[in-house]
Design a protein around this motif. Structure first.
Motif, short mmCIF file in Angstrom:
data_model
loop_
_atom_site.label_atom_id
_atom_site.label_comp_id
_atom_site.label_asym_id
_atom_site.label_seq_id
_atom_site.Cartn_x
_atom_site.Cartn_y
_atom_site.Cartn_z
N SER A 170 25.50 3.46 -3.16
CA SER A 170 24.59 4.60 -3.28
C SER A 170 23.24 3.77 -3.18
O SER A 170 22.99 2.70 -2.97
CB SER A 170 24.89 4.91 -4.74
N THR A 171 22.49 4.98 -2.98
CA THR A 171 20.98 4.55 -2.86
C THR A 171 20.33 4.55 -4.13
O THR A 171 20.29 5.62 -4.67
CB THR A 171 20.23 5.37 -1.89
N ILE A 172 19.52 3.51 -4.42
CA ILE A 172 18.94 3.77 -5.76
C ILE A 172 17.27 3.05 -5.71
O ILE A 172 17.10 2.61 -4.46
CB ILE A 172 19.46 2.74 -6.86
N HIS A 173 16.33 3.37 -6.52
CA HIS A 173 14.97 2.83 -6.59
C HIS A 173 14.94 2.01 -7.60
O HIS A 173 15.38 2.21 -8.93
CB HIS A 173 14.16 4.16 -6.71
N LEU A 174 14.10 1.02 -7.24
CA LEU A 174 13.66 -0.29 -8.27
C LEU A 174 12.15 -0.06 -8.26
O LEU A 174 11.52 0.14 -7.37
CB LEU A 174 14.26 -1.46 -8.01
N LYS A 175 11.83 -0.39 -9.74
CA LYS A 175 10.42 -0.73 -9.81
C LYS A 175 10.14 -1.91 -10.58
O LYS A 175 10.45 -2.21 -11.82
CB LYS A 175 9.67 0.60 -10.90
N LYS B 44 13.36 0.22 1.96
CA LYS B 44 11.86 0.16 1.96
C LYS B 44 11.32 -0.35 0.67
O LYS B 44 11.71 -0.26 -0.18
CB LYS B 44 11.58 1.82 2.13
N THR B 45 10.03 -0.93 0.69
CA THR B 45 9.11 -1.66 -0.18
C THR B 45 7.91 -1.03 -0.13
O THR B 45 7.23 -1.03 1.26
CB THR B 45 9.37 -2.91 -0.11
N GLU B 46 7.30 -0.89 -1.25
CA GLU B 46 6.01 -0.55 -1.13
C GLU B 46 5.16 -0.76 -2.48
O GLU B 46 5.87 -0.63 -3.57
CB GLU B 46 5.61 0.59 -0.53
N LEU C 248 7.67 -10.74 -10.11
CA LEU C 248 9.21 -10.93 -9.89
C LEU C 248 9.77 -10.59 -8.58
O LEU C 248 10.77 -10.54 -8.31
CB LEU C 248 9.97 -10.28 -11.11
N TYR C 249 8.83 -10.04 -7.86
CA TYR C 249 9.11 -9.35 -6.57
C TYR C 249 9.86 -10.27 -5.70
O TYR C 249 10.92 -9.88 -5.16
CB TYR C 249 7.79 -8.67 -5.82
N SER C 250 9.37 -11.33 -5.27
CA SER C 250 10.00 -12.39 -4.43
C SER C 250 11.48 -12.80 -4.87
O SER C 250 12.28 -12.77 -4.26
CB SER C 250 9.26 -13.77 -4.17
N LYS C 251 11.48 -12.95 -6.29
CA LYS C 251 12.57 -13.32 -6.66
C LYS C 251 13.96 -12.50 -6.55
O LYS C 251 14.82 -12.57 -6.10
CB LYS C 251 12.38 -13.95 -8.14
N ILE C 252 13.32 -11.07 -6.95
CA ILE C 252 14.51 -10.07 -6.98
C ILE C 252 14.54 -9.69 -5.43
O ILE C 252 15.90 -9.45 -5.11
CB ILE C 252 13.90 -9.10 -7.75
N TYR C 253 13.85 -9.78 -4.39
CA TYR C 253 13.94 -9.48 -3.20
C TYR C 253 15.11 -10.47 -2.57
O TYR C 253 15.96 -10.09 -1.85
CB TYR C 253 12.62 -9.58 -2.62
N SER C 254 14.81 -11.78 -2.89
CA SER C 254 15.80 -12.81 -2.40
C SER C 254 16.95 -12.50 -2.89
O SER C 254 17.98 -12.70 -2.27
CB SER C 254 15.32 -14.18 -2.65
N TYR C 255 17.33 -11.94 -4.25
CA TYR C 255 18.47 -12.26 -4.75
C TYR C 255 18.89 -10.84 -4.23
O TYR C 255 20.28 -11.20 -3.93
CB TYR C 255 18.32 -11.80 -6.23
N ASN D 286 3.27 -3.17 -9.56
CA ASN D 286 4.54 -3.23 -9.48
C ASN D 286 4.88 -3.07 -7.81
O ASN D 286 3.99 -2.50 -6.95
CB ASN D 286 5.24 -2.34 -10.21
N TYR D 287 5.92 -3.29 -7.53
CA TYR D 287 6.55 -2.80 -6.10
C TYR D 287 7.74 -1.78 -6.23
O TYR D 287 8.68 -2.13 -7.20
CB TYR D 287 7.16 -4.08 -5.46
N MET D 288 7.70 -0.78 -5.75
CA MET D 288 8.79 0.16 -5.29
C MET D 288 9.73 -0.31 -4.22
O MET D 288 9.23 -0.40 -3.19
CB MET D 288 8.20 1.44 -5.02
N LEU D 289 11.10 -0.26 -4.77
CA LEU D 289 12.06 -0.80 -3.73
C LEU D 289 12.96 0.33 -3.55
O LEU D 289 13.46 0.83 -4.55
CB LEU D 289 12.57 -2.05 -3.89
N GLU D 290 13.37 0.81 -2.36
CA GLU D 290 14.52 1.63 -2.27
C GLU D 290 15.68 0.87 -1.52
O GLU D 290 15.54 -0.06 -0.60
CB GLU D 290 14.35 2.50 -1.06
#
Length: 434
Positions: free
Chosen positions: A372-377, A399-401, A382-389, A408-412
Motif C-alpha cells: 500500500s502507499t503510505i506517508h511518513l513525517k 517522493k520526499t520533500e 533521522l531522515y538519512s537513517k530511515i531513508y537508508s532503512y 521534518n521530511y515528508m515521505l511517500e
C-alpha cells in the motif's frame, strides 16, 4: 482450433515462410475424407492434387496442414506424389531448429525431434518390406529424404529404437539438471536478504507482439529486435523495467503459443515454460486485430493449463489487446471469457495505452504483494537513517520533500504490510501520517 479454414491456411503459409528460402507457390483448402485414412483425402481429390503437383514445376514439396501424419499416410501420399511431404509438426520443428540460439533450446528441440525420428525409423522398416516384396521398386525416386534404403543387418530396428530411447533419456536428464539448477537458484534468491524484483511473465499467441511490448516497457533494451514472424522468440529472457513510483520489475519474454501444436513439441519446452510459474503476474498479449483473436485466446488458455501454470496466476492475469490501430475506429473485441480479467487496449507501434498499462501492472502488484502507499513525517535528524532503512527493506520511495518549517521530511512510500509492521517496531509508529 481456428474457426475458418482459410485463416488456418494463412497461418500455415506464415509458418512455412518463416523458414529462409521456403516459399509457398500454391495454396488450397481441401476437405479431408478421414483423418485416419491412409490417403487422408478422397480418391477424386488425391487425383486432382496429383495433377497439380505433376504439372507445376515450382513445387518441390507438399505441406499438409495437420498436426501430424502417420507412417502409412506418409508412405501412401509420397508414393503417389513423389515429392517430400511435411506436416505441421515437421515445419515447426524445422523453425525451432533453425532459430534456436541457446544450448537449452537446442536440447529441448532435440528432445522434440525424437518422436519424428521414431516415426522415420518405422517408415524405413515399411520401405524395406516394400523393397523385399518388389525388388525392382525404385525407392530413391519416391522418397527424397535421408532414410535407409536397404536392410542394415548390423543394426536391427529394435536396436535403432533403443538408441533413440537412450538418447531421449539422456536429453531428459540434461534438461532436468537445468530445471534443478533453476530451482536451486530460486531457493537461494528467496533465502537471501535482498528480495528479487517482481517478475511479469509476458505470454501470448505467436506473433502477437510480446517482444515488442517488452521493448516498449523495459529500460535500455536497444538490443531487443522484435521480428514480424512466427516463433521469433524461442528462449525465455529477463528484461528490467520500471513501474510508476520507480518500482523495478523484470519482464519475462516467452515462446509464443500456436493452435493445434503437437503435444510432444510443447512437452519438450516444459523446462523453459515452467519459468512462467515463477512470475508474480501474467501479461497476456493478444492481437486484437486478428479475426480469430478469441480462438487464439482459447489456445493460450488451454496451453497454460496443459503446462500446469498455477490457476491463481491465470485468474489474476492482465490482458493486453494489442494492434488496436489496425481496428476500425480503434474499437476492440469486447467478448471477455473471464470478467475478472483486467483489459488494456494498446498499440505498441503507436505508443497508445502503455502508461495506462504500467499503472494497471503497478496496481495489481500492490494488491498481490499486499502493498500500500503510505506517508511518513520524519524528524530531519533521522531522515538519512530511515531513508537508508527503507531502501534496505525494499520499500519504494516515491517522493520526499521537507516541511515548511524545515524540521521534518515528508515521505511517500510503497510498502508491504510485513515490512510496515517491522518499521513500526524499529521506529516510532507516530511517524506514519494517517
Amino acid at each position: 482450433m481456428i474457426t475458418n479454414p482459410y485463416l488456418q491456411l494463412d497461418e500455415l503459409v506464415s509458418l512455412i515462410e518463416t523458414l529462409p528460402n521456403y516459399r509457398v507457390f500454391k495454396k488450397l483448402v481441401v476437405p479431408i475424407k478421414d483423418y485416419k485414412n491412409d490417403s487422408i483425402f478422397g480418391r477424386g481429390k488425391v487425383e486432382e492434387l496429383t495433377e497439380i503437383i505433376k504439372h507445376d514445376t515450382n513445387i518441390d514439396g507438399v505441406v499438409i496442414g495437420l498436426s501430424s501424419i502417420d507412417v502409412a499416410q506418409y508412405i501412401t501420399l509420397q508414393k503417389i506424389w513423389r515429392k517430400p511431404l511435411y506436416d505441421k509438426y515437421r515445419i515447426i520443428l524445422q523453425i525451432f531448429k533453425h532459430y534456436a540460439k541457446t544450448n537449452e533450446s537446442r536440447l529441448q528441440i532435440a528432445l522434440a525431434e525424437i518422436p519424428y525420428l521414431k516415426m522415420k525409423l518405422r517408415m524405413n522398416q515399411q520401405i524395406v518390406k516394400m523393397k523385399e516384396i518388389d525388388p525392382t521398386l525404385d525407392i530413391s525416386s519416391i522418397f527424397h529424404e535421408n532414410i535407409y534404403f536397404n536392410n542394415d543387418n548390423r543394426t536391427s530396428f529394435h536396436e535403432k529404437l533403443e538408441i533413440l530411447n537412450q538418447r531421449e533419456d539422456k536429453l531428459k536428464k540434461s534438461l532436468e539438471k537445468i530445471k534443478q539448477g533453476r530451482e536451486n537458484r530460486k531457493m537461494s534468491n528467496s533465502s537471501s536478504l535482498q528480495n528479487p524484483y517482481p517478475i511479469i511473465a509476458v505470454i501470448g499467441y505467436t506473433n502477437s507482439g510480446k517482444t515488442s511490448l517488452i521493448k516498449a516497457l523495459a529500460v535500455n533494451q536497444t538490443k531487443l529486435s522484435p521480428e514480424n514472424r512466427l516463433f521469433a522468440t524461442l528462449d525465455v529472457s529477463l528484461h528490467q523495467g520500471i513501474l510508476p513510483y520507480s518500482e523495478k520489475v523484470l519482464y519475462l519474454d516467452t515462446i509464443g503459443f500456436i493452435s493445434d501444436i503437437p503435444v510432444s513439441l510443447i512437452s519438450a519446452f516444459q523446462v523453459t515454460l515452467s519459468d512462467i510459474n515463477r512470475a508474480d503476474i501474467l501479461l497476456h498479449v493478444r492481437d486484437a486485430s486478428h479475426p480469430d483473436t478469441n480462438f487464439q485466446n482459447l489456445t493460450v488458455m488451454e496451453t497454460l493449463k496443459s503446462l500446469g501454470i498455477k490457476q491463481e496466476l491465470i485468474d489474476n492475469m492482465i490482458e493486453v489487446h494489442n494492434k488496436i490501430d489496425l481496428l476500425p475506429k480503434l474499437t476492440v473485441h469486447t467478448k471477455i471469457e473471464n470478467p475478472k480479467l483486467k483489459i488494456f487496449p494498446t498499440s505498441i507501434t503507436k505508443s497508445v495505452g502503455l502508461s495506462e498499462l504500467l499503472t494497471g501492472i503497478h496496481m495489481l502488484l500492490l494488491k498481490r504483494q499486499n502493498k500500500s502507499t503510505i506517508h511518513l513525517k520524519i524528524p530531519i535528524q533521522l531522515y538519512s537513517k530511515i531513508y537508508s532503512y527503507l531502501l534496505k527493506m525494499n520499500a519504494s520511495i516515491v517522493k520526499t520533500e521537507p516541511t515548511d518549517d524545515s524540521q521534518n521530511y515528508m515521505l511517500e512510500i510503497v510498502i508491504d504490510q510485513k515490512t510496515l509492521s517491522i518499521f513500526k517496531i524499529n521506529f516510532d509508529p507516530r511517524y506514519i501520517v494517517v
